[in-house]
Scaffold this active site. Sequence first.
Site, PDB file in Angstrom:
ATOM      1  N   ASN A 149     -10.135  -3.103  -7.077  1.00 26.06           N
ATOM      2  CA  ASN A 149      -9.265  -2.166  -7.798  1.00 26.06           C
ATOM      3  C   ASN A 149      -9.739  -1.851  -9.214  1.00 26.06           C
ATOM      4  OD1 ASN A 149      -6.160  -3.281  -6.249  1.00 26.06           O
ATOM      5  ND2 ASN A 149      -7.540  -1.628  -5.680  1.00 26.06           N
TER       6      ASN A 149
ATOM      7  N   ASP B 190       0.827  -1.207   0.000  1.00 29.76           N
ATOM      8  CA  ASP B 190       0.000   0.000   0.000  1.00 29.76           C
ATOM      9  C   ASP B 190       0.861   1.257   0.000  1.00 29.76           C
ATOM     10  OD1 ASP B 190      -2.350   1.423   0.019  1.00 29.76           O
ATOM     11  OD2 ASP B 190      -2.694   1.230   2.169  1.00 29.76           O
ATOM     12  N   GLY B 191       0.338   2.304  -0.631  1.00 29.37           N
ATOM     13  CA  GLY B 191       0.984   3.613  -0.547  1.00 29.37           C
ATOM     14  C   GLY B 191       1.674   4.080  -1.807  1.00 29.37           C
TER      15      GLY B 191
ATOM     16  N   ARG C 229       0.696   8.729 -10.618  1.00 28.95           N
ATOM     17  CA  ARG C 229       0.514   7.534  -9.797  1.00 28.95           C
ATOM     18  C   ARG C 229       1.228   6.331 -10.404  1.00 28.95           C
ATOM     19  NH1 ARG C 229      -3.481   7.179  -5.957  1.00 28.95           N
ATOM     20  NH2 ARG C 229      -3.887   4.995  -6.508  1.00 28.95           N
TER      21      ARG C 229
END
EC number: 2.5.1.-
Length: 255
Positions: A83, A35-36, A48
């Site tokens: 997702n 995560d992150g 991203r």
Amino acid sequence: MWNIFKNKSGQSHKVKDKFQLDLDNIPKHIAIIMDGNGRWAKERKLPRSLGHKAGVETIRDIVKECNNIGVRYLTLYAFSTENWKRPKEEINALMELLVNYLRKEVAELHQNNVVVNTIGDVSKLPKACEDELMKAYNKTKNNTGLVLNLALNYGGRDEIIRAIKLMYKDIEKKGLDIENVNEDLLKNYLYTKGMPDPDLIIRPSGEQRISNFLLWQCAYSEFWYSNIKWPDFKKHHLHKAIKDYQNRNRRFGGV
């Protein structure tokens, strides 16, 4: 402190053990919610997609270290059933990263005796991804070292529902007595059939939730959280998580 030991393949390894890990008490199965990546990129005013790309570099290092210290199973939460709600451009970038990772890394993973496995419904992934995953599995399936589980289009609830449906079909077909349905039977229909439940689940980035990951399997897992975002997660963070795990008293509901 340096430790020299042999892994399952008989290869010797020299590991700098900053946290003085007990190499006789390494978790058999570590699962990581990676995560992150997006927030890491946002903090640097980057797309991203570059955060996800940086996260792939972390995967390479962590897989290698888990193999070195004797972890038997490493499950990485790469793409969840939820997702698909993300922007199409981000999903496409993630799928391209997956294909490129497999094409670049499988030869070395195979050389290091790693098995590349998948959990989740990969039939819904782009064909290029599905093809590369199958190639990776076929190339590495006879290896005897670390089993790397890539959780792709995976959701814990989806896995349990799928398992119940498969089990019900077998009950009808084989005429099994409903009274014989138990945990051991259901486990045989999970993606992780034949694998131990995760001993340790790691989630970086500061979030503290399970996010539909290994819901059945995590009943007695130890959890370790960190504010470090996945692209910045290093070997010493892994060692710290394992050291914390080794300092805990796992009672499995007992005293």
